[in-house]
Design an enzyme around this catalytic site. Structure first.
Site, PDB file in Angstrom:
ATOM      1  N   SER A 164     -31.181 -37.019  77.794  1.00 29.47           N
ATOM      2  CA  SER A 164     -29.739 -36.861  78.000  1.00 29.47           C
ATOM      3  C   SER A 164     -29.389 -37.220  79.439  1.00 29.47           C
ATOM      4  O   SER A 164     -30.264 -37.458  80.277  1.00 29.47           O
ATOM      5  CB  SER A 164     -29.290 -35.421  77.701  1.00 29.47           C
ATOM      6  OG  SER A 164     -29.861 -34.517  78.642  1.00 29.47           O
ATOM      7  N   ILE A 222     -28.485 -38.350  83.079  1.00 28.38           N
ATOM      8  CA  ILE A 222     -28.886 -39.427  83.969  1.00 28.38           C
ATOM      9  C   ILE A 222     -30.079 -40.192  83.408  1.00 28.38           C
ATOM     10  O   ILE A 222     -30.116 -41.425  83.435  1.00 28.38           O
ATOM     11  CB  ILE A 222     -29.182 -38.876  85.378  1.00 28.38           C
ATOM     12  CG1 ILE A 222     -27.890 -38.351  86.020  1.00 28.38           C
ATOM     13  CG2 ILE A 222     -29.816 -39.943  86.263  1.00 28.38           C
ATOM     14  CD1 ILE A 222     -28.105 -37.632  87.343  1.00 28.38           C
ATOM     15  N   ASN A 271     -36.815 -38.445  87.254  1.00 21.69           N
ATOM     16  CA  ASN A 271     -35.474 -37.882  87.125  1.00 21.69           C
ATOM     17  C   ASN A 271     -35.425 -36.458  86.591  1.00 21.69           C
ATOM     18  O   ASN A 271     -34.473 -35.732  86.877  1.00 21.69           O
ATOM     19  CB  ASN A 271     -34.646 -38.802  86.211  1.00 21.69           C
ATOM     20  CG  ASN A 271     -33.411 -38.122  85.672  1.00 21.69           C
ATOM     21  OD1 ASN A 271     -32.432 -37.925  86.388  1.00 21.69           O
ATOM     22  ND2 ASN A 271     -33.438 -37.740  84.398  1.00 21.69           N
ATOM     23  N   TYR A 286     -31.878 -24.459  94.497  1.00 24.26           N
ATOM     24  CA  TYR A 286     -31.721 -25.787  93.911  1.00 24.26           C
ATOM     25  C   TYR A 286     -31.642 -26.851  95.000  1.00 24.26           C
ATOM     26  O   TYR A 286     -32.350 -27.862  94.955  1.00 24.26           O
ATOM     27  CB  TYR A 286     -30.462 -25.841  93.047  1.00 24.26           C
ATOM     28  CG  TYR A 286     -30.190 -27.216  92.477  1.00 24.26           C
ATOM     29  CD1 TYR A 286     -30.927 -27.691  91.399  1.00 24.26           C
ATOM     30  CD2 TYR A 286     -29.210 -28.036  93.028  1.00 24.26           C
ATOM     31  CE1 TYR A 286     -30.697 -28.963  90.880  1.00 24.26           C
ATOM     32  CE2 TYR A 286     -28.970 -29.304  92.509  1.00 24.26           C
ATOM     33  CZ  TYR A 286     -29.710 -29.764  91.442  1.00 24.26           C
ATOM     34  OH  TYR A 286     -29.485 -31.018  90.935  1.00 24.26           O
ATOM     35  N   THR A 288     -22.848 -34.222  83.472  1.00 21.79           N
ATOM     36  CA  THR A 288     -24.018 -34.161  82.595  1.00 21.79           C
ATOM     37  C   THR A 288     -24.150 -32.741  82.051  1.00 21.79           C
ATOM     38  O   THR A 288     -23.406 -31.832  82.429  1.00 21.79           O
ATOM     39  CB  THR A 288     -25.320 -34.514  83.347  1.00 21.79           C
ATOM     40  OG1 THR A 288     -25.626 -33.471  84.294  1.00 21.79           O
ATOM     41  CG2 THR A 288     -25.197 -35.842  84.076  1.00 21.79           C
TER      42      THR A 288
END
Length: 273
Positions: free
Chosen positions: A19, A21, A93, A158, A193
Site C-alpha cells: 500500500s 508509498i 520503504n 518516530y 497514506t
C-alpha cells in the site's frame, strides 16, 4: 546465487509494497520497465498488485511475503538481496508510526516500530550494499521523513527513527559512491497514506495545503533520483535552505571534539565553587 534473465531496466525490490508509498513506487517502476520483487506482510494485497502490474505493463512481478520485524522472515529478504544478481535497486520503504509521546504511547508498539523503521532497513541496506558493491553497481533508496529534521513535531520516537535513516544514508553515500553504488535519502512531508490510520492518528487534522498525494510524492522522489540528488525533499521549493543548513552543520565539525572544554563551562565551574 540465484540465476535469472534480468529486465533491461533491472529488478527492484520494494519493501512495504502492499500500500501507500511502496505500492506507488512499484507501479511507477513497473511502468519504467523494472521487474519487481514486492515485499510486505499482506499476501493478498501483494498478489493483487503483482497481478495487476504484470497485466498492465508486462513486467515480471514476484511476491515475497515477509514480516520484517520477525528475524527469520527478514532473513529471507536479506538472502534474496544477497543472492539474486538481477536485483540492482532496493526501495527501503517499509515503516510504521506510533501515535503519542513517549509517556503516552504503547512502549511495545514503539519497540516494534524501531524494529521495522531502523533494524530492518539497516539490515536490508547492508545486504544490498554488499551485493551491489561486489558488482560495482546498484542503487539504494532509503525512505525517511522531513521529521528527521523536526523532532519537536509529532513523536520523538518516530522522528528519531527517520533521523537515523537520514544519518545512515549520508554515511552510506560517502562509503559506497567510490564502489559504484548510489544511495538516495527521500524525505517525504505529510503524505496521504494509510500510515495515519494505522498509527491511531487522523489525517483530517492536517491542513489540506500540507498534505501531498502519494503519486506526486513518488514522482518527485524518482525525479530526484534521476537528477542525481543525494537527498530529495519533495515539498521543498528551493535547495538553498537545505544547503545553508548543511553548510552550517559542516562548519561546526572542527569544533565538536576538542581536548579542552569550552571556556563558558570552565567559568561556570569556577563560579560554582
Amino acid at each position: 546465487m540465484i540465476e535469472s534473465t534480468p529486465s533491461p531496466r533491472g529488478t527492484a525490490l520494494v519493501t512495504g509494497a502492499s500500500s501507500g508509498i511502496g505500492a506507488t513506487y512499484a507501479e511507477r517502476l513497473a511502468r519504467r520497465g523494472h521487474w519487481l520483487v514486492l515485499v510486505a506482510r499482506d499476501a493478498a494485497r501483494l498478489q493483487a498488485l503483482a497481478a495487476r502490474l504484470s497485466a498492465e505493463t508486462g513486467v515480471r512481478a514476484e511476491v515475497l511475503v515477509a514480516d520484517l520485524t520477525a528475524p527469520a522472515q527478514r532473513a529471507l529478504v536479506e538472502r534474496r538481496l544477497q543472492e539474486d544478481a538481477s536485483i540492482d535497486l532496493l526501495i527501503n520503504n517499509a515503516g510504521m508510526a506510533v501515535n503519542g509521546s513517549l509517556i503516552e504511547a504503547d512502549i511495545d508498539a514503539v519497540e516494534t516500530m524501531i524494529a521495522l523503521n531502523i533494524t530492518a532497513p539497516t539490515r536490508l541496506a547492508a545486504a544490498a550494499a554488499k551485493a551491489f558493491a561486489a558488482r560495482g553497481a546498484g542503487t539504494i533508496v532509503n525512505v525517511a521523513s522531513v521529521l528527521a529534521m523536526a523532532p519537536e513535531l509529532f513523536s520523538g520516537t518516530y522522528s528519531g527513527t527517520k533521523a537515523y535513516m537520514l544519518n545512515l544514508s549520508r554515511s552510506m553515500q560517502l562509503q559506497l559512491a567510490p564502489l559504484g553504488v548510489r544511495v538516495q535519502a527521500v524525505l517525504p512531508g505529510a503524505t496521504r497514506t494509510e500510515i495515519w490510520d494505522r498509527s491511531g492518528g487522523s489525517i483530517d487534522a492536517l491542513p489540506a495545503d500540507m498534505l501531498m498525494e502519494v503519486g506526486d510524492l513518488v514522482d518527485a522522489a524518482l525525479a530526484g533520483l534521476d537528477m542525481g540528488e543525494a537527498v530529495t525533499i519533495p515539498p521543498l521549493p528551493s535547495l538553498e535552505g537545505w544547503q545553508a543548513m548543511e553548510d552550517a552543520r559542516l562548519a561546526l565539525a572542527p569544533r565538536l571534539s576538542l581536548r579542552e572544554p569550552a571556556a563558558r563551562y570552565r567559568q561556570a565551574a569556577v563560579e560554582a565553587l
